[in-house]
Design a protein around this motif. Structure first.
Motif, PDB file in Angstrom:
ATOM      1  N   SER A   1       4.670  12.602 -13.983  1.00 37.58           N
ATOM      2  CA  SER A   1       4.485  12.383 -12.549  1.00 37.58           C
ATOM      3  C   SER A   1       3.145  11.686 -12.343  1.00 37.58           C
ATOM      4  O   SER A   1       2.293  11.681 -13.234  1.00 37.58           O
ATOM      5  CB  SER A   1       4.512  13.701 -11.773  1.00 37.58           C
ATOM      6  N   VAL A   2       2.977  11.108 -11.149  1.00 40.70           N
ATOM      7  CA  VAL A   2       1.758  10.357 -10.852  1.00 40.70           C
ATOM      8  C   VAL A   2       1.192  10.837  -9.519  1.00 40.70           C
ATOM      9  O   VAL A   2       1.902  10.854  -8.505  1.00 40.70           O
ATOM     10  CB  VAL A   2       2.033   8.841 -10.782  1.00 40.70           C
ATOM     11  N   ARG A   3      -0.077  11.218  -9.524  1.00 43.32           N
ATOM     12  CA  ARG A   3      -0.743  11.589  -8.286  1.00 43.32           C
ATOM     13  C   ARG A   3      -1.133  10.325  -7.518  1.00 43.32           C
ATOM     14  O   ARG A   3      -1.460   9.304  -8.118  1.00 43.32           O
ATOM     15  CB  ARG A   3      -1.998  12.415  -8.569  1.00 43.32           C
ATOM     16  N   VAL A   4      -1.119  10.439  -6.204  1.00 35.19           N
ATOM     17  CA  VAL A   4      -1.566   9.309  -5.380  1.00 35.19           C
ATOM     18  C   VAL A   4      -2.526   9.824  -4.305  1.00 35.19           C
ATOM     19  O   VAL A   4      -2.405  10.967  -3.868  1.00 35.19           O
ATOM     20  CB  VAL A   4      -0.361   8.592  -4.704  1.00 35.19           C
ATOM     21  N   PRO A   5      -3.486   8.995  -3.909  1.00 35.93           N
ATOM     22  CA  PRO A   5      -3.700   7.602  -4.302  1.00 35.93           C
ATOM     23  C   PRO A   5      -4.581   7.404  -5.528  1.00 35.93           C
ATOM     24  O   PRO A   5      -4.975   6.290  -5.829  1.00 35.93           O
ATOM     25  CB  PRO A   5      -4.390   7.023  -3.073  1.00 35.93           C
TER      26      PRO A   5
ATOM     27  N   GLY B   1      -0.660  -3.413  -4.759  1.00 32.14           N
ATOM     28  CA  GLY B   1      -0.334  -3.739  -3.374  1.00 32.14           C
ATOM     29  C   GLY B   1      -0.120  -2.544  -2.495  1.00 32.14           C
ATOM     30  O   GLY B   1       0.648  -2.584  -1.542  1.00 32.14           O
ATOM     31  N   SER B   2      -0.791  -1.433  -2.807  1.00 32.70           N
ATOM     32  CA  SER B   2      -0.566  -0.232  -2.017  1.00 32.70           C
ATOM     33  C   SER B   2      -1.873   0.429  -1.649  1.00 32.70           C
ATOM     34  O   SER B   2      -2.952  -0.023  -1.992  1.00 32.70           O
ATOM     35  CB  SER B   2       0.297   0.760  -2.836  1.00 32.70           C
ATOM     36  N   TYR B   3      -1.746   1.537  -0.929  1.00 29.62           N
ATOM     37  CA  TYR B   3      -2.871   2.338  -0.472  1.00 29.62           C
ATOM     38  C   TYR B   3      -3.706   2.783  -1.683  1.00 29.62           C
ATOM     39  O   TYR B   3      -3.247   3.519  -2.522  1.00 29.62           O
ATOM     40  CB  TYR B   3      -2.295   3.556   0.256  1.00 29.62           C
ATOM     41  N   ALA B   4      -4.946   2.334  -1.799  1.00 31.65           N
ATOM     42  CA  ALA B   4      -5.790   2.758  -2.898  1.00 31.65           C
ATOM     43  C   ALA B   4      -7.252   2.686  -2.474  1.00 31.65           C
ATOM     44  O   ALA B   4      -7.875   1.626  -2.529  1.00 31.65           O
ATOM     45  CB  ALA B   4      -5.561   1.873  -4.122  1.00 31.65           C
ATOM     46  N   PRO B   5      -7.821   3.766  -1.970  1.00 38.93           N
ATOM     47  CA  PRO B   5      -9.193   3.768  -1.489  1.00 38.93           C
ATOM     48  C   PRO B   5     -10.184   3.345  -2.567  1.00 38.93           C
ATOM     49  O   PRO B   5      -9.978   3.617  -3.740  1.00 38.93           O
ATOM     50  CB  PRO B   5      -9.428   5.227  -1.070  1.00 38.93           C
ATOM     51  N   ALA B   6     -11.252   2.701  -2.159  1.00 41.11           N
ATOM     52  CA  ALA B   6     -12.284   2.290  -3.102  1.00 41.11           C
ATOM     53  C   ALA B   6     -12.866   3.509  -3.785  1.00 41.11           C
ATOM     54  O   ALA B   6     -13.035   4.581  -3.190  1.00 41.11           O
ATOM     55  CB  ALA B   6     -13.384   1.529  -2.371  1.00 41.11           C
ATOM     56  N   GLY B   7     -13.186   3.352  -5.070  1.00 44.46           N
ATOM     57  CA  GLY B   7     -13.816   4.435  -5.804  1.00 44.46           C
ATOM     58  C   GLY B   7     -12.830   5.306  -6.559  1.00 44.46           C
ATOM     59  O   GLY B   7     -13.229   6.134  -7.364  1.00 44.46           O
ATOM     60  N   LYS B   8     -11.521   5.131  -6.337  1.00 46.07           N
ATOM     61  CA  LYS B   8     -10.550   5.924  -7.065  1.00 46.07           C
ATOM     62  C   LYS B   8     -10.271   5.281  -8.424  1.00 46.07           C
ATOM     63  O   LYS B   8     -10.066   4.077  -8.516  1.00 46.07           O
ATOM     64  CB  LYS B   8      -9.232   6.049  -6.268  1.00 46.07           C
TER      65      LYS B   8
ATOM     66  N   LYS C   1      -0.961  11.297   5.179  1.00 48.36           N
ATOM     67  CA  LYS C   1      -0.532  10.198   6.029  1.00 48.36           C
ATOM     68  C   LYS C   1       0.861   9.758   5.615  1.00 48.36           C
ATOM     69  O   LYS C   1       1.224   9.889   4.444  1.00 48.36           O
ATOM     70  CB  LYS C   1      -1.499   9.015   5.901  1.00 48.36           C
ATOM     71  N   PRO C   2       1.647   9.215   6.541  1.00 51.05           N
ATOM     72  CA  PRO C   2       2.988   8.736   6.174  1.00 51.05           C
ATOM     73  C   PRO C   2       2.953   7.709   5.050  1.00 51.05           C
ATOM     74  O   PRO C   2       3.847   7.697   4.197  1.00 51.05           O
ATOM     75  CB  PRO C   2       3.508   8.123   7.479  1.00 51.05           C
ATOM     76  N   GLU C   3       1.904   6.851   5.020  1.00 51.56           N
ATOM     77  CA  GLU C   3       1.815   5.836   3.956  1.00 51.56           C
ATOM     78  C   GLU C   3       1.687   6.494   2.587  1.00 51.56           C
ATOM     79  O   GLU C   3       2.261   6.013   1.604  1.00 51.56           O
ATOM     80  CB  GLU C   3       0.596   4.924   4.177  1.00 51.56           C
ATOM     81  N   LEU C   4       0.927   7.592   2.524  1.00 51.57           N
ATOM     82  CA  LEU C   4       0.781   8.297   1.256  1.00 51.57           C
ATOM     83  C   LEU C   4       2.080   8.995   0.864  1.00 51.57           C
ATOM     84  O   LEU C   4       2.419   9.083  -0.317  1.00 51.57           O
ATOM     85  CB  LEU C   4      -0.346   9.321   1.350  1.00 51.57           C
ATOM     86  N   MET C   5       2.792   9.502   1.835  1.00 51.95           N
ATOM     87  CA  MET C   5       4.071  10.161   1.567  1.00 51.95           C
ATOM     88  C   MET C   5       5.061   9.146   1.000  1.00 51.95           C
ATOM     89  O   MET C   5       5.762   9.417   0.014  1.00 51.95           O
ATOM     90  CB  MET C   5       4.603  10.810   2.851  1.00 51.95           C
ATOM     91  N   ASP C   6       5.089   7.958   1.605  1.00 53.04           N
ATOM     92  CA  ASP C   6       5.953   6.889   1.099  1.00 53.04           C
ATOM     93  C   ASP C   6       5.559   6.489  -0.316  1.00 53.04           C
ATOM     94  O   ASP C   6       6.415   6.301  -1.193  1.00 53.04           O
ATOM     95  CB  ASP C   6       5.886   5.654   2.007  1.00 53.04           C
ATOM     96  N   LEU C   7       4.261   6.346  -0.550  1.00 52.51           N
ATOM     97  CA  LEU C   7       3.769   5.929  -1.855  1.00 52.51           C
ATOM     98  C   LEU C   7       4.100   6.972  -2.926  1.00 52.51           C
ATOM     99  O   LEU C   7       4.522   6.619  -4.039  1.00 52.51           O
ATOM    100  CB  LEU C   7       2.260   5.695  -1.794  1.00 52.51           C
ATOM    101  N   ALA C   8       3.913   8.252  -2.603  1.00 56.77           N
ATOM    102  CA  ALA C   8       4.216   9.319  -3.565  1.00 56.77           C
ATOM    103  C   ALA C   8       5.682   9.272  -3.974  1.00 56.77           C
ATOM    104  O   ALA C   8       6.024   9.463  -5.151  1.00 56.77           O
ATOM    105  CB  ALA C   8       3.874  10.673  -2.957  1.00 56.77           C
ATOM    106  N   TYR C   9       6.553   9.010  -3.002  1.00 56.18           N
ATOM    107  CA  TYR C   9       7.979   8.920  -3.315  1.00 56.18           C
ATOM    108  C   TYR C   9       8.273   7.700  -4.179  1.00 56.18           C
ATOM    109  O   TYR C   9       8.917   7.800  -5.230  1.00 56.18           O
ATOM    110  CB  TYR C   9       8.813   8.844  -2.025  1.00 56.18           C
TER     111      TYR C   9
END
Length: 270
Positions: A231-235, A262-269, A205-213
């Motif tokens: 480096s950091v994997r997301v989400p 304050g970002s995309y972070a699905p429950a359970g991660k 998703k674009p939100e994940l692409m933004d977050l990864a950057y």
């Protein structure tokens, strides 16, 4: 060693008729593709560079690449593939690199054909060979191989040299690309773009692409300053590091906590 390799490339080019052809190097700005560009230019071949970038590309490495081609006196083309990448990748599973490579190869083919280039060149070395890979099944010398679907021969001047030999050649040539100090996927310097750190099981998703950057850009500041690879994997926010120390991990952890808050972070991660 440089002079010997340049001589080998020059002899090979004359033998197969490359001397008069227009060659387009797929130039990422990394050590391998930079060395290919350097060697082909030094061998007297008609060579140009093509760099693809997108909204999430590292601007620092792109800036270095532009300075490098200017120093060589090589024509350098820049192509923005953001729209094509979004169209190909969003809504699909990762890794993003698979989708991005399709977009780049397709664009490279048509850019070359529309601008009179007769050969594409890549920075593959002997460590990149995969048993069964299409380019390694061509008849004759695997330094030049045709792919019918592409319609252009692929030149790989470094394919018979190991990663260690490529490293020595680049050092001898004084090639020192800008490093973001990414963790990457191998112990050799294999940097790319931050989108490779989207968790592979995630739908892109674009939100994940933004977050990864964003998160990896902040982490790279710490990595460069400390001269470690992180480096950091997301989400999932999994931290990957070489040569890490507790103090460095604490700094990286502060960045991660800021983004997780304050970002995309699905429950359970974790």
């Amino acid at each position: 060693m440089i002079e010997r390799v340049v001589g080998e490339i020059r002899d090979f080019a004359e033998k197969i008729g490359l001397a008069e052809k227009k060659i387009l190097v797929l130039f990422s700005g990394g050590k391998d593709s930079s060395l290919v560009l350097y060697l082909l230019k030094k061998a007297g071949l008609n060579v140009s560079a093509l760099t693809f970038f997108h909204r999430w590309s590292w601007r620092e490495t792109l800036s270095w690449a532009m300075k490098f081609t200017k120093s060589l006196g090589v024509e350098h083309y820049l192509v923005d593939i953001t729209e094509g990448l979004l169209r190909e990748a969003v809504g699909r599973k990762g890794p993003v690199c698979i989708h991005c490579k399709k977009v780049m190869l397709w664009n490279a083919k048509w850019f070359a054909l529309n601008n009179g280039f007769e050969v594409l060149a890549k920075g593959d070395n002997a460590n990149d060979k995969i048993i069964g890979a299409l380019l390694d099944q061509c008849e004759g010398d695997i330094r030049l191989c045709g792919i019918p679907r592409i319609g252009l021969p692929i030149l790989r001047p470094l394919i018979k040299y190991t990663a260690e030999e490529v490293e020595r050649l680049a050092d001898e040539a004084g090639i020192k690309p800008y490093r973001m100090y990414e963790h990457a996927r191998r112990r050799q310097w294999r940097e790319g773009c931050p989108l490779q750190y989207i968790d592979k099981e995630e739908t892109i998703k674009p939100e994940l692409m933004d977050l990864a950057y964003r998160v990896n850009y902040e982490v790279s500041k710490i990595a460069r300053r400390r001269e470690v690879r992180v480096s950091v994997r997301v989400p999932s926010f999994e931290v990957m590091a070489w040569n890490q120390e507790e103090e460095i991990l604490r700094e990286v952890g502060e960045v991660v906590r800021r983004f997780r808050g304050g970002s995309y972070a699905p429950a359970g991660k974790a």
